[in-house]
Design a protein around this motif. Structure first.
Motif, PDB file in Angstrom:
ATOM      1  N   TYR A  17      -9.639 -12.012  18.776  1.00  0.00           N
ATOM      2  CA  TYR A  17      -8.956 -12.337  20.022  1.00  0.00           C
ATOM      3  C   TYR A  17      -7.704 -11.500  20.248  1.00  0.00           C
ATOM      4  O   TYR A  17      -7.054 -11.628  21.265  1.00  0.00           O
ATOM      5  N   TYR A  18      -7.358 -10.649  19.309  1.00  0.00           N
ATOM      6  CA  TYR A  18      -6.285  -9.673  19.506  1.00  0.00           C
ATOM      7  C   TYR A  18      -6.933  -8.358  19.924  1.00  0.00           C
ATOM      8  O   TYR A  18      -7.768  -7.829  19.203  1.00  0.00           O
ATOM      9  N   VAL A  19      -6.538  -7.835  21.063  1.00  0.00           N
ATOM     10  CA  VAL A  19      -7.022  -6.521  21.481  1.00  0.00           C
ATOM     11  C   VAL A  19      -5.819  -5.603  21.634  1.00  0.00           C
ATOM     12  O   VAL A  19      -4.695  -6.061  21.812  1.00  0.00           O
ATOM     13  N   ASN A  20      -6.066  -4.314  21.543  1.00  0.00           N
ATOM     14  CA  ASN A  20      -4.996  -3.311  21.632  1.00  0.00           C
ATOM     15  C   ASN A  20      -3.873  -3.595  20.646  1.00  0.00           C
ATOM     16  O   ASN A  20      -2.703  -3.450  20.956  1.00  0.00           O
ATOM     17  N   GLN A  21      -4.244  -3.989  19.451  1.00  0.00           N
ATOM     18  CA  GLN A  21      -3.264  -4.297  18.409  1.00  0.00           C
ATOM     19  C   GLN A  21      -2.622  -3.012  17.900  1.00  0.00           C
ATOM     20  O   GLN A  21      -3.305  -2.040  17.617  1.00  0.00           O
ATOM     21  N   THR A  22      -1.295  -3.022  17.815  1.00  0.00           N
ATOM     22  CA  THR A  22      -0.547  -1.855  17.364  1.00  0.00           C
ATOM     23  C   THR A  22       0.487  -2.278  16.330  1.00  0.00           C
ATOM     24  O   THR A  22       1.276  -3.185  16.585  1.00  0.00           O
ATOM     25  N   ASP A  23       0.457  -1.638  15.173  1.00  0.00           N
ATOM     26  CA  ASP A  23       1.486  -1.882  14.161  1.00  0.00           C
ATOM     27  C   ASP A  23       2.757  -1.158  14.572  1.00  0.00           C
ATOM     28  O   ASP A  23       2.710  -0.023  15.026  1.00  0.00           O
ATOM     29  N   CYS A  24       3.878  -1.807  14.399  1.00  0.00           N
ATOM     30  CA  CYS A  24       5.168  -1.208  14.732  1.00  0.00           C
ATOM     31  C   CYS A  24       5.714  -0.527  13.481  1.00  0.00           C
ATOM     32  O   CYS A  24       6.031  -1.190  12.492  1.00  0.00           O
ATOM     33  N   ASP A  25       5.808   0.788  13.514  1.00  0.00           N
ATOM     34  CA  ASP A  25       6.187   1.580  12.344  1.00  0.00           C
ATOM     35  C   ASP A  25       7.558   1.214  11.789  1.00  0.00           C
ATOM     36  O   ASP A  25       7.787   1.293  10.589  1.00  0.00           O
ATOM     37  N   TRP A  26       8.464   0.830  12.639  1.00  0.00           N
ATOM     38  CA  TRP A  26       9.838   0.559  12.201  1.00  0.00           C
ATOM     39  C   TRP A  26       9.957  -0.737  11.398  1.00  0.00           C
ATOM     40  O   TRP A  26      10.986  -1.004  10.805  1.00  0.00           O
ATOM     41  N   SER A  27       8.918  -1.564  11.345  1.00  0.00           N
ATOM     42  CA  SER A  27       9.025  -2.881  10.720  1.00  0.00           C
ATOM     43  C   SER A  27       8.406  -2.960   9.327  1.00  0.00           C
ATOM     44  O   SER A  27       8.330  -4.046   8.759  1.00  0.00           O
ATOM     45  N   ASN A  28       7.960  -1.852   8.778  1.00  0.00           N
ATOM     46  CA  ASN A  28       7.329  -1.840   7.451  1.00  0.00           C
ATOM     47  C   ASN A  28       6.171  -2.829   7.356  1.00  0.00           C
ATOM     48  O   ASN A  28       6.030  -3.549   6.374  1.00  0.00           O
ATOM     49  N   GLY A  29       5.365  -2.903   8.401  1.00  0.00           N
ATOM     50  CA  GLY A  29       4.181  -3.749   8.396  1.00  0.00           C
ATOM     51  C   GLY A  29       4.414  -5.207   8.722  1.00  0.00           C
ATOM     52  O   GLY A  29       3.502  -6.019   8.630  1.00  0.00           O
ATOM     53  N   ILE A  32       3.589  -6.645  14.720  1.00  0.00           N
ATOM     54  CA  ILE A  32       2.543  -6.027  15.534  1.00  0.00           C
ATOM     55  C   ILE A  32       2.738  -6.454  16.978  1.00  0.00           C
ATOM     56  O   ILE A  32       3.349  -7.489  17.255  1.00  0.00           O
ATOM     57  N   ILE A  33       2.249  -5.615  17.888  1.00  0.00           N
ATOM     58  CA  ILE A  33       2.136  -6.042  19.276  1.00  0.00           C
ATOM     59  C   ILE A  33       0.644  -6.045  19.591  1.00  0.00           C
ATOM     60  O   ILE A  33      -0.131  -5.292  19.007  1.00  0.00           O
ATOM     61  N   TYR A  34       0.265  -6.910  20.512  1.00  0.00           N
ATOM     62  CA  TYR A  34      -1.152  -7.063  20.824  1.00  0.00           C
ATOM     63  C   TYR A  34      -1.315  -7.741  22.177  1.00  0.00           C
ATOM     64  O   TYR A  34      -0.362  -8.295  22.727  1.00  0.00           O
ATOM     65  N   GLN A  35      -2.518  -7.674  22.705  1.00  0.00           N
ATOM     66  CA  GLN A  35      -2.896  -8.435  23.885  1.00  0.00           C
ATOM     67  C   GLN A  35      -3.924  -9.466  23.449  1.00  0.00           C
ATOM     68  O   GLN A  35      -4.615  -9.275  22.446  1.00  0.00           O
ATOM     69  N   ILE A  36      -4.029 -10.548  24.198  1.00  0.00           N
ATOM     70  CA  ILE A  36      -4.958 -11.626  23.870  1.00  0.00           C
ATOM     71  C   ILE A  36      -6.090 -11.621  24.892  1.00  0.00           C
ATOM     72  O   ILE A  36      -5.853 -11.456  26.089  1.00  0.00           O
ATOM     73  N   TYR A  45       2.034  -9.322  23.494  1.00  0.00           N
ATOM     74  CA  TYR A  45       2.733 -10.303  22.682  1.00  0.00           C
ATOM     75  C   TYR A  45       3.140  -9.611  21.390  1.00  0.00           C
ATOM     76  O   TYR A  45       2.577  -8.599  21.017  1.00  0.00           O
ATOM     77  N   CYS A  46       4.115 -10.199  20.696  1.00  0.00           N
ATOM     78  CA  CYS A  46       4.472  -9.652  19.393  1.00  0.00           C
ATOM     79  C   CYS A  46       4.377 -10.756  18.349  1.00  0.00           C
ATOM     80  O   CYS A  46       4.493 -11.943  18.665  1.00  0.00           O
ATOM     81  N   ARG A  47       4.152 -10.336  17.125  1.00  0.00           N
ATOM     82  CA  ARG A  47       4.096 -11.256  16.002  1.00  0.00           C
ATOM     83  C   ARG A  47       4.882 -10.625  14.864  1.00  0.00           C
ATOM     84  O   ARG A  47       4.660  -9.471  14.507  1.00  0.00           O
ATOM     85  N   ILE A  48       5.839 -11.393  14.323  1.00  0.00           N
ATOM     86  CA  ILE A  48       6.689 -10.910  13.233  1.00  0.00           C
ATOM     87  C   ILE A  48       6.523 -11.844  12.035  1.00  0.00           C
ATOM     88  O   ILE A  48       6.685 -13.060  12.171  1.00  0.00           O
ATOM     89  N   ARG A  49       6.186 -11.270  10.880  1.00  0.00           N
ATOM     90  CA  ARG A  49       6.095 -12.068   9.654  1.00  0.00           C
ATOM     91  C   ARG A  49       7.503 -12.382   9.162  1.00  0.00           C
ATOM     92  O   ARG A  49       8.361 -11.502   9.054  1.00  0.00           O
TER      93      ARG A  49
END
Length: 87
Positions: A17-29, A32-36, A45-49
């Motif tokens: 259900y995540y499309v166009n998911q992109t890892d953000c290089d500056w965050s060391n993994g 991510i940003i993604y569309q639903i 949307y963004c998700r931060i661990r």
């Protein structure tokens, strides 16, 4: 063995259900940003661990433009780092 419907199975590292998911290089993994899929809008949307504790911080970036989404995500990342340091 239980087999989930294809829409809920993982596709590589990406949730179905995540499309166009992109890892953000500056965050060391950690970010991510993604569309639903199956939403009325195409916003990113963004998700931060979280560094401490379990789970993720999730937030809408309120834009469907990937370049603007990355900029908003970077600004949010900086605020998130400051708030983690203050805790």
């Amino acid at each position: 063995m239980v087999v989930l419907p294809k829409t809920y199975q993982n596709e590589g590292n990406k949730m179905a259900y995540y499309v166009n998911q992109t890892d953000c290089d500056w965050s060391n993994g950690r970010m991510i940003i993604y569309q639903i899929t199956n939403t009325k809008n195409d916003n990113y949307y963004c998700r931060i661990r979280r560094r401490i504790g379990k789970g993720y911080f999730r937030k809408s970036l309120k834009t469907s433009n990937k370049a603007f989404a990355l900029k908003e995500a970077y600004d949010l990342w900086l605020k998130f780092l400051v708030s983690e340091e203050l805790d």
